[in-house]
Each structure stands twice: as structure tokens, then as C-alpha cells.
Design a protein around this motif. Structure first.
Motif, PDB file in Angstrom:
ATOM      1  N   LEU A  55      42.103  54.557 120.820  1.00 19.90           N
ATOM      2  CA  LEU A  55      42.579  55.927 121.020  1.00 19.90           C
ATOM      3  C   LEU A  55      44.004  56.108 120.497  1.00 19.90           C
ATOM      4  CD1 LEU A  55      41.324  56.952 124.588  1.00 19.90           C
ATOM      5  CD2 LEU A  55      40.424  57.674 122.369  1.00 19.90           C
ATOM      6  N   LEU A  56      44.801  55.048 120.589  1.00 21.00           N
ATOM      7  CA  LEU A  56      46.192  55.102 120.130  1.00 21.00           C
ATOM      8  C   LEU A  56      46.350  54.682 118.673  1.00 21.00           C
ATOM      9  CD1 LEU A  56      47.874  53.577 123.310  1.00 21.00           C
ATOM     10  CD2 LEU A  56      47.849  55.983 122.608  1.00 21.00           C
ATOM     11  N   GLY A  57      45.236  54.364 118.003  1.00 20.43           N
ATOM     12  CA  GLY A  57      45.293  53.964 116.600  1.00 20.43           C
ATOM     13  C   GLY A  57      45.646  52.505 116.382  1.00 20.43           C
ATOM     14  N   VAL A  58      45.582  51.700 117.435  1.00 18.95           N
ATOM     15  CA  VAL A  58      45.889  50.274 117.331  1.00 18.95           C
ATOM     16  C   VAL A  58      44.591  49.531 116.994  1.00 18.95           C
ATOM     17  CG1 VAL A  58      46.708  48.235 118.594  1.00 18.95           C
ATOM     18  CG2 VAL A  58      47.732  50.489 119.046  1.00 18.95           C
ATOM     19  N   PRO A  59      44.580  48.758 115.905  1.00 22.07           N
ATOM     20  CA  PRO A  59      43.362  48.009 115.568  1.00 22.07           C
ATOM     21  C   PRO A  59      42.990  47.047 116.697  1.00 22.07           C
ATOM     22  CG  PRO A  59      44.922  47.945 113.751  1.00 22.07           C
ATOM     23  CD  PRO A  59      45.640  48.538 114.929  1.00 22.07           C
TER      24      PRO A  59
END
Length: 81
Positions: free
Chosen positions: A30-34
Motif C-alpha cells: 500500500l505504501l509502495g514498498v516492494p
């Protein structure tokens, strides 16, 4: 990369599932962290019950899954440099 590592070294039966809020990696995505999520299924029966004892653990499976996870984490970490 996950498929390539699996095909080269392990030949596990891999599957995918949709990102679900009951999984740890969900909120990273959701936060764009892989992030990715792995678990071993088709394990010993019974599973998560009082009869699920340490004697039923297959050490070779644990070793191979640990190696598989380590190799994938290493590849992902190298991409982040």
C-alpha cells in the motif's frame, strides 16, 4: 527472479494469491514498498493443532525453504542498492 531461482535450484510447486490485508506484506505494498510473502503449504498433518509436534518437521524441507527464502531476499536486496 523468484521463478528463475526456483527453476534453477529447487523446482518447488509455486503459486500466487491476491494481496490480502491478512498478510504482512499488504501494508508495505500500500505504501509502495516492494515486498513479497512466502509460506510453505502441503506440510505435515495435523497443522496448527496440539498434535502438530516437532517430531513431524521434515528438516530437509525446512532447510530448502530457508535457502529459497534467503536466495530471494538476497536478490531483492541487491536490486535496492
Amino acid at each position: 527472479e523468484i521463478q528463475k531461482i526456483n527453476q534453477t535450484y529447487f523446482q518447488f510447486e509455486l503459486g500466487t494469491r491476491p494481496n490480502s490485508p491478512n498478510s504482512d506484506q499488504y501494508y508495505f505494498h500500500l505504501l509502495g514498498v516492494p515486498a513479497f510473502f512466502m509460506y510453505a503449504y502441503k506440510g505435515t498433518i495435523p497443522y496448527h493443532s496440539p498434535d502438530d509436534t516437532a517430531e513431524k518437521i521434515d528438516s530437509a524441507v525446512v532447510e530448502n525453504v530457508a535457502k529459497f527464502v534467503l536466495m530471494n531476499v538476497w536478490k531483492f536486496a541487491q536490486k535496492g542498492r
